[in-house]
Design an enzyme around this catalytic site. Structure first.
Site, PDB file in Angstrom:
ATOM      1  N   SER A   1      50.133  41.811  43.931  1.00 21.81           N
ATOM      2  CA  SER A   1      49.954  43.040  44.722  1.00 21.81           C
ATOM      3  C   SER A   1      50.932  43.018  45.895  1.00 21.81           C
ATOM      4  O   SER A   1      51.333  41.933  46.353  1.00 21.81           O
ATOM      5  CB  SER A   1      48.520  43.081  45.269  1.00 21.81           C
ATOM      6  OG  SER A   1      48.395  44.063  46.265  1.00 21.81           O
TER       7      SER A   1
ATOM      8  N   TYR B   1      41.947  38.466  50.229  1.00 23.32           N
ATOM      9  CA  TYR B   1      42.581  39.140  49.079  1.00 23.32           C
ATOM     10  C   TYR B   1      44.105  38.945  49.158  1.00 23.32           C
ATOM     11  O   TYR B   1      44.741  38.578  48.166  1.00 23.32           O
ATOM     12  CB  TYR B   1      42.216  40.624  49.082  1.00 23.32           C
ATOM     13  CG  TYR B   1      42.855  41.427  47.957  1.00 23.32           C
ATOM     14  CD1 TYR B   1      42.341  41.379  46.668  1.00 23.32           C
ATOM     15  CD2 TYR B   1      43.975  42.229  48.198  1.00 23.32           C
ATOM     16  CE1 TYR B   1      42.926  42.113  45.634  1.00 23.32           C
ATOM     17  CE2 TYR B   1      44.559  42.971  47.174  1.00 23.32           C
ATOM     18  CZ  TYR B   1      44.028  42.909  45.898  1.00 23.32           C
ATOM     19  OH  TYR B   1      44.621  43.628  44.879  1.00 23.32           O
TER      20      TYR B   1
HETATM   21  N1  NAD Z   1      44.632  49.567  42.231  1.00 27.40           N
HETATM   22  C1  NAD Z   1      45.548  49.128  43.079  1.00 27.40           C
HETATM   23  O1  NAD Z   1      45.972  49.864  43.992  1.00 27.40           O
HETATM   24  C2  NAD Z   1      46.108  47.740  42.915  1.00 27.40           C
HETATM   25  C3  NAD Z   1      47.261  47.422  43.672  1.00 27.40           C
HETATM   26  C4  NAD Z   1      47.812  46.155  43.553  1.00 27.40           C
HETATM   27  C5  NAD Z   1      47.241  45.228  42.695  1.00 27.40           C
HETATM   28  N2  NAD Z   1      46.123  45.543  41.980  1.00 27.40           N
HETATM   29  C6  NAD Z   1      45.591  44.524  41.093  1.00 27.40           C
HETATM   30  O2  NAD Z   1      45.602  45.024  39.778  1.00 27.40           O
HETATM   31  C7  NAD Z   1      44.593  44.374  39.003  1.00 27.40           C
HETATM   32  C8  NAD Z   1      43.753  45.432  38.324  1.00 27.40           C
HETATM   33  O3  NAD Z   1      43.120  46.206  39.327  1.00 27.40           O
HETATM   34  P1  NAD Z   1      42.565  47.701  39.097  1.00 27.40           P
HETATM   35  O4  NAD Z   1      42.924  48.478  40.302  1.00 27.40           O
HETATM   36  O5  NAD Z   1      42.948  48.176  37.754  1.00 27.40           O
HETATM   37  O6  NAD Z   1      40.990  47.378  39.226  1.00 27.40           O
HETATM   38  P2  NAD Z   1      39.726  47.752  38.334  1.00 27.40           P
HETATM   39  O7  NAD Z   1      38.565  47.387  39.197  1.00 27.40           O
HETATM   40  O8  NAD Z   1      39.837  49.118  37.798  1.00 27.40           O
HETATM   41  O9  NAD Z   1      39.827  46.709  37.115  1.00 27.40           O
HETATM   42  C9  NAD Z   1      39.584  45.332  37.304  1.00 27.40           C
HETATM   43  C10 NAD Z   1      39.298  44.702  35.954  1.00 27.40           C
HETATM   44  O10 NAD Z   1      39.061  43.296  36.170  1.00 27.40           O
HETATM   45  C11 NAD Z   1      37.880  42.942  35.473  1.00 27.40           C
HETATM   46  N3  NAD Z   1      37.232  41.797  36.104  1.00 27.40           N
HETATM   47  C12 NAD Z   1      36.739  41.699  37.366  1.00 27.40           C
HETATM   48  N4  NAD Z   1      36.190  40.492  37.542  1.00 27.40           N
HETATM   49  C13 NAD Z   1      36.336  39.822  36.373  1.00 27.40           C
HETATM   50  C14 NAD Z   1      35.978  38.528  35.918  1.00 27.40           C
HETATM   51  N5  NAD Z   1      35.320  37.657  36.715  1.00 27.40           N
HETATM   52  N6  NAD Z   1      36.292  38.164  34.659  1.00 27.40           N
HETATM   53  C15 NAD Z   1      36.933  39.025  33.832  1.00 27.40           C
HETATM   54  N7  NAD Z   1      37.311  40.263  34.195  1.00 27.40           N
HETATM   55  C16 NAD Z   1      36.997  40.647  35.453  1.00 27.40           C
HETATM   56  C17 NAD Z   1      37.000  44.189  35.511  1.00 27.40           C
HETATM   57  O11 NAD Z   1      36.000  44.117  34.518  1.00 27.40           O
HETATM   58  C18 NAD Z   1      38.053  45.257  35.277  1.00 27.40           C
HETATM   59  O12 NAD Z   1      38.296  45.384  33.889  1.00 27.40           O
HETATM   60  C19 NAD Z   1      43.823  43.494  39.984  1.00 27.40           C
HETATM   61  O13 NAD Z   1      44.299  42.168  39.901  1.00 27.40           O
HETATM   62  C20 NAD Z   1      44.171  44.088  41.340  1.00 27.40           C
HETATM   63  O14 NAD Z   1      44.041  43.146  42.371  1.00 27.40           O
HETATM   64  C21 NAD Z   1      45.550  46.780  42.075  1.00 27.40           C
END
Ligand code: NAD
Length: 258
Positions: free
Chosen positions: A142, A155
């Site tokens: 991220s 985080y």
């Molecule tokens: N949305 C943003 O703006 C953003 C920005 C930068 C990075 N990210 C990163 O992208 C990745 C995906 O995030 P997102 O925004 O799609 O979030 P989201 O909450 O929509 O999806 C997260 C996924 O991780 C899974 N998950 C959570 N805990 C888990 C566990 N213990 N075991 C297995 N699966 C687990 C959930 O079931 C879900 O499928 C993350 O690593 C997040 O930190 C997101």
């Protein structure tokens, strides 16, 4: 473009937001996908939808912070599809609070999912890939690894640690054919982002519009923006990209500090 045709891909957090878009794009590009997460209902529905379209996708219900679950997901991919070409460590959780208020429960959750999870995936995927002489591991980090997000210290630390992990793995394992990459998204419109709007003094739509105005490209990212980038990075076309982080943030990191 069909870089992923016939490849076996394991993705964690593959049933929501960024991961769901990746699972869909990988499967629709002809990959055999194992999508792992802790969302059994969403996972079953996603696998059924993609299978119904004629693609190959299996859901695996497992927790990335549990070694037995991660090993079982890797074993499933190898037993079912014969090999593991790509592992995408994407599952993540977000918890916000000042460090002076953090509970050890939240600390352990963030570190266990965002750092231990990727460690376990690397531990179990790398031996398979080294035996094959080829494989790619992609991590979702991220911009929080580069920017001091207020009230997100742990985080941010977990995502910066992931970058350091990836670089070190590159020196240890790329000589045996395993390539490592990371995507570093900025603000992406996902359920995680929507949940982070709770408690603000404005509705989500207004907050999103404010955020979009601050991003040089004048929009937030969509999950498909990340999925397309990952699909390229794990393909042979990106074969000389190794140990690198690709930022997808619409120019946020280019902003001056005033
Ligand atoms: N949305 C943003 O703006 C953003 C920005 C930068 C990075 N990210 C990163 O992208 C990745 C995906 O995030 P997102 O925004 O799609 O979030 P989201 O909450 O929509 O999806 C997260 C996924 O991780 C899974 N998950 C959570 N805990 C888990 C566990 N213990 N075991 C297995 N699966 C687990 C959930 O079931 C879900 O499928 C993350 O690593 C997040 O930190 C997101």
């Amino acid at each position: 473009m069909n870089h992923l045709s016939g490849r076996t891909v394991l993705i964690t957090g593959g049933t929501s937001g960024i991961g769901e878009a990746c699972t869909e794009l990988f499967a629709r590009s002809g990959a055999k996908v194992v999508a792992m997460s802790i969302q059994p209902k969403e996972g079953a529905a996603l696998a059924e939808r993609l299978t119904g379209e004629g693609h190959t996708c299996v859901f695996f219900h497992g927790d990335v912070s549990k070694e037995a679950d991660v090993k079982a997901a890797v074993d499933l991919a190898v037993e079912k599809f014969g090999r593991l070409d790509v592992a995408h460590s994407n599952a993540g959780v977000l918890r916000n609070q000042k460090i002076t208020n953090i509970t050890l429960e939240d600390f352990h959750l963030v570190i266990n999912v965002n750092l231990l999870g990727p460690v376990l995936l690397a531990k179990h995927a790398i031996p398979v890939m080294e035996r094959q002489g080829k494989g790619v591991i992609c991590f979702t980090t991220s911009v929080a690894a580069d920017i001091g997000f207020p009230e997100h210290a742990v985080y941010c630390a977990s995502k910066a640690a992931l970058v350091a992990l990836m670089r070190s793995l590159t020196t240890d394992h790329s000589p045996k054919g395993v390539r490592f990459v990371a995507v570093s998204p900025g603000t992406i419109d996902t359920p995680m982002l929507a949940a982070s709007c709770a408690g603000w003094d404005k509705p989500k739509e207004e907050l999103y519009a404010d955020v979009a105005r601050k991003i040089p490209i004048q929009r937030m990212g969509q999950p498909i923006d990340v999925a397309r980038t990952v699909a390229f990075l794990v393909s042979d076309d990106a074969g000389f990209i190794n140990g690198s982080v690709v930022h997808l943030e619409g120019g946020t990191l280019a902003l001056p500090p005033w």
